[in-house]
Design an enzyme around this catalytic site. Sequence first.
Site, mmCIF file in Angstrom:
data_model
loop_
_atom_site.group_PDB
_atom_site.id
_atom_site.type_symbol
_atom_site.label_atom_id
_atom_site.label_comp_id
_atom_site.label_asym_id
_atom_site.label_seq_id
_atom_site.Cartn_x
_atom_site.Cartn_y
_atom_site.Cartn_z
ATOM 1 N N HIS A 67 -59.762 -82.315 2.120
ATOM 2 C CA HIS A 67 -58.331 -82.367 2.414
ATOM 3 C C HIS A 67 -57.640 -83.457 1.666
ATOM 4 O O HIS A 67 -56.709 -83.468 1.106
ATOM 5 C CB HIS A 67 -58.088 -82.232 3.798
ATOM 6 C CG HIS A 67 -58.536 -81.392 4.774
ATOM 7 N ND1 HIS A 67 -59.314 -81.578 5.763
ATOM 8 C CD2 HIS A 67 -58.524 -79.915 4.666
ATOM 9 C CE1 HIS A 67 -59.523 -80.291 6.483
ATOM 10 N NE2 HIS A 67 -59.242 -79.306 5.842
ATOM 11 N N ARG B 109 -61.800 -72.808 -1.485
ATOM 12 C CA ARG B 109 -63.044 -73.308 -1.967
ATOM 13 C C ARG B 109 -63.968 -72.114 -2.577
ATOM 14 O O ARG B 109 -64.748 -72.164 -3.138
ATOM 15 C CB ARG B 109 -64.020 -73.856 -0.522
ATOM 16 C CG ARG B 109 -63.482 -75.188 -0.202
ATOM 17 C CD ARG B 109 -63.875 -75.573 1.205
ATOM 18 N NE ARG B 109 -63.271 -74.546 2.210
ATOM 19 C CZ ARG B 109 -63.239 -74.608 3.505
ATOM 20 N NH1 ARG B 109 -64.027 -75.264 4.004
ATOM 21 N NH2 ARG B 109 -62.410 -73.928 4.139
#
Length: 151
Positions: A18, A92
Amino acid sequence: MKRIALFPGSFDPFTKGHEDIVLRGLSLFDEIIISIGYNSGKTQRYFAIDLMVDKIKETFKNHPGISVQTYAELTAEFARKNNARFLLRGLRNTTDFEYENSIAQLNRQLNEELESVFLITSPAFASISSSIIREVHKYNGDVSAFIPYKL
Ligand code: ADP
């Protein structure tokens, strides 16, 4: 006009993956508001929301353009209230893509001024997920390599 982006998520907990998305987002946006949502599907958090707010503040204390807030409403509505025209999200893999694709379509429908912007994860952080960190932490494993602050 300032380019303000929300970076919405559960952040249970906030990870180095993050952090990477936020820091890279700084080259695109003047302000990034890390927005911790009370996600209706995940009512029970593992890490307390106040703890996470403190840790995220500590992580970005030297970055005036980055702030953190909590919210319990539609992300599209929270963005409008904060004059944020962008939603920043990380990708991802294809599983993230499938999910993000439908969320982005929905958010655009709810607030047509809102543009979702996706950054592909840096390879070093691709395997980091909040759920794996929760699992390791639950069994007293060392999670310090995955988070940008001390617990
Ligand atoms: P949510 O509960 O909304 O999925 P998360 O807190 O799990 O929120 O994640 C917030 C955002 O960060 C999502 O866009 C997610 O795909 C992205 N993200 C999570 N982990 C990583 C990582 N390791 N690298 C890049 N992006 C990530």
